[in-house]
Design a protein around this motif. Structure first.
Motif, PDB file in Angstrom:
ATOM      1  N   SER A 294       1.347  -0.932  -0.012  1.00 33.60           N
ATOM      2  CA  SER A 294      -0.498   0.075   0.012  1.00 33.60           C
ATOM      3  C   SER A 294       0.934   1.281   0.407  1.00 33.60           C
ATOM      4  O   SER A 294       0.947   2.133  -0.249  1.00 33.60           O
ATOM      5  CB  SER A 294      -0.823   0.373   1.123  1.00 33.60           C
ATOM      6  N   SER A 295       1.703   1.542   0.789  1.00 33.88           N
ATOM      7  CA  SER A 295       2.942   2.364   0.487  1.00 33.88           C
ATOM      8  C   SER A 295       3.064   2.685  -0.580  1.00 33.88           C
ATOM      9  O   SER A 295       3.151   3.736  -0.922  1.00 33.88           O
ATOM     10  CB  SER A 295       4.030   1.695   1.555  1.00 33.88           C
TER      11      SER A 295
ATOM     12  N   GLU B 167       1.428  13.245  -5.350  1.00 34.70           N
ATOM     13  CA  GLU B 167       2.250  13.305  -3.988  1.00 34.70           C
ATOM     14  C   GLU B 167       2.322  11.783  -3.619  1.00 34.70           C
ATOM     15  O   GLU B 167       2.886  11.993  -1.836  1.00 34.70           O
ATOM     16  CB  GLU B 167       0.714  13.673  -2.623  1.00 34.70           C
ATOM     17  N   ALA B 168       2.144  11.223  -4.181  1.00 35.61           N
ATOM     18  CA  ALA B 168       2.897   9.517  -3.540  1.00 35.61           C
ATOM     19  C   ALA B 168       4.564   9.401  -3.629  1.00 35.61           C
ATOM     20  O   ALA B 168       4.860  10.161  -4.171  1.00 35.61           O
ATOM     21  CB  ALA B 168       1.999   8.302  -4.327  1.00 35.61           C
ATOM     22  N   LEU B 169       4.852   7.889  -3.786  1.00 33.47           N
ATOM     23  CA  LEU B 169       6.000   8.300  -3.629  1.00 33.47           C
ATOM     24  C   LEU B 169       6.263   8.327  -5.173  1.00 33.47           C
ATOM     25  O   LEU B 169       7.646   8.521  -5.575  1.00 33.47           O
ATOM     26  CB  LEU B 169       6.662   6.302  -2.986  1.00 33.47           C
TER      27      LEU B 169
ATOM     28  N   PRO C  22       1.532  12.856   2.415  1.00 32.07           N
ATOM     29  CA  PRO C  22       2.916  13.839   1.499  1.00 32.07           C
ATOM     30  C   PRO C  22       3.895  14.144   1.201  1.00 32.07           C
ATOM     31  O   PRO C  22       4.944  13.830   1.313  1.00 32.07           O
ATOM     32  CB  PRO C  22       1.941  15.535   0.588  1.00 32.07           C
ATOM     33  N   ARG C  23       4.300  14.833   2.907  1.00 33.30           N
ATOM     34  CA  ARG C  23       5.842  14.914   3.671  1.00 33.30           C
ATOM     35  C   ARG C  23       6.564  13.634   3.181  1.00 33.30           C
ATOM     36  O   ARG C  23       7.513  14.108   3.331  1.00 33.30           O
ATOM     37  CB  ARG C  23       5.275  16.004   4.766  1.00 33.30           C
TER      38      ARG C  23
ATOM     39  N   ALA D  93      11.202   9.812  -0.881  1.00 31.66           N
ATOM     40  CA  ALA D  93      11.960  10.013  -2.307  1.00 31.66           C
ATOM     41  C   ALA D  93      13.046  10.355  -2.281  1.00 31.66           C
ATOM     42  O   ALA D  93      13.564   9.936  -3.115  1.00 31.66           O
ATOM     43  CB  ALA D  93      10.165  11.014  -3.093  1.00 31.66           C
ATOM     44  N   GLU D  94      13.741  11.705  -1.326  1.00 27.93           N
ATOM     45  CA  GLU D  94      14.721  12.147  -1.556  1.00 27.93           C
ATOM     46  C   GLU D  94      16.033  11.236  -1.394  1.00 27.93           C
ATOM     47  O   GLU D  94      17.234  10.752  -1.343  1.00 27.93           O
ATOM     48  CB  GLU D  94      14.771  12.801  -0.630  1.00 27.93           C
ATOM     49  N   THR D  95      15.798   9.999  -0.401  1.00 28.44           N
ATOM     50  CA  THR D  95      16.249   9.442   0.276  1.00 28.44           C
ATOM     51  C   THR D  95      16.847   8.392  -0.446  1.00 28.44           C
ATOM     52  O   THR D  95      18.111   7.949  -0.982  1.00 28.44           O
ATOM     53  CB  THR D  95      15.935   8.301   1.430  1.00 28.44           C
TER      54      THR D  95
END
Length: 201
Positions: A15-16, A27-29, A182-183, A189-191
């Motif tokens: 789900s993630s 806004e998701a991964l 979203p945050r 995503a940055e990692t």
């Protein structure tokens, strides 16, 4: 999936990975990761998403086996939570991840795999104690086994959630208290983008 891109991602998960907790994929991964990498590379990034709520690693493998895969450079797996919840032995879940990687390599041409570890489930507001503590311990056990299994594999990396998400998980989660908001997806995503760039370099 966008043709003629600088980089192509194959995202397999639960789900993630599917983006539960965000109102749409932007806004998701997947959406945030593709946009971030495209900005860094200065070229479009394409992605194929194969994810569903409740997937254990073995279920994700079965779905991948049945799917029509398009060419991809990078495999990203976001699995482990449901293996922990359903008490699947880490070795069994990792064996499924090995098969997912082999399949993605042979059928899609993947040259780098990034396996996301299980999140710090001891911080999930939805879970009551002592279940939260128990799942947190099991998630850490899964992550330790995953890190050990990937040691020395140059083209396979393990990524744990950013420290900021582990320290302040509740504030970065969706209202359901179980998925990133979203945050949280942005930090994740940055990692991942950092690891993907390093791995391809």
């Amino acid at each position: 999936m966008v043709d003629g891109t600088a980089l192509r991602l194959l995202i397999v998960g639960d789900s993630s990975a599917a983006g539960v907790g965000a109102s749409h994929q932007d806004e998701a991964l997947a959406g945030q990761l593709a946009r971030l990498l495209a900005t860094r590379l200065g070229q479009p990034v394409g992605w194929q998403l194969l994810a569903r709520s409740g997937y254990r690693s073995e279920q994700a493998l079965a779905a991948l086996q049945a799917a029509d895969l398009v060419p991809a450079d990078v495999l990203i797996t976001a699995l482990g939570v449901n293996d922990v919840v359903d008490q699947v032995a880490p070795q069994r879940a990792i064996a499924a991840l090995d098969c997912i990687h082999a399949l993605a390599t042979s059928r899609a041409g993947v040259r780098l795999a990034v396996h996301c570890g299980a999140p710090p489930m001891q911080t999930f507001p939805l879970l009551p104690q002592p279940l939260r503590w128990f799942f947190g311990r099991q998630a850490a056990r899964f992550n330790a086994a995953l890190a050990k299994a990937m040691t020395g594999r140059a083209h396979r990396r393990v990524v744990l959630l950013p420290e900021a998400m582990q320290r302040n998980a509740a504030a970065l989660m969706a209202e359901d208290g179980f998925h990133p908001g979203p945050r949280g997806y942005a930090l994740w995503a940055e990692t991942l983008a950092d690891q993907i760039e390093a791995g391809l370099r």
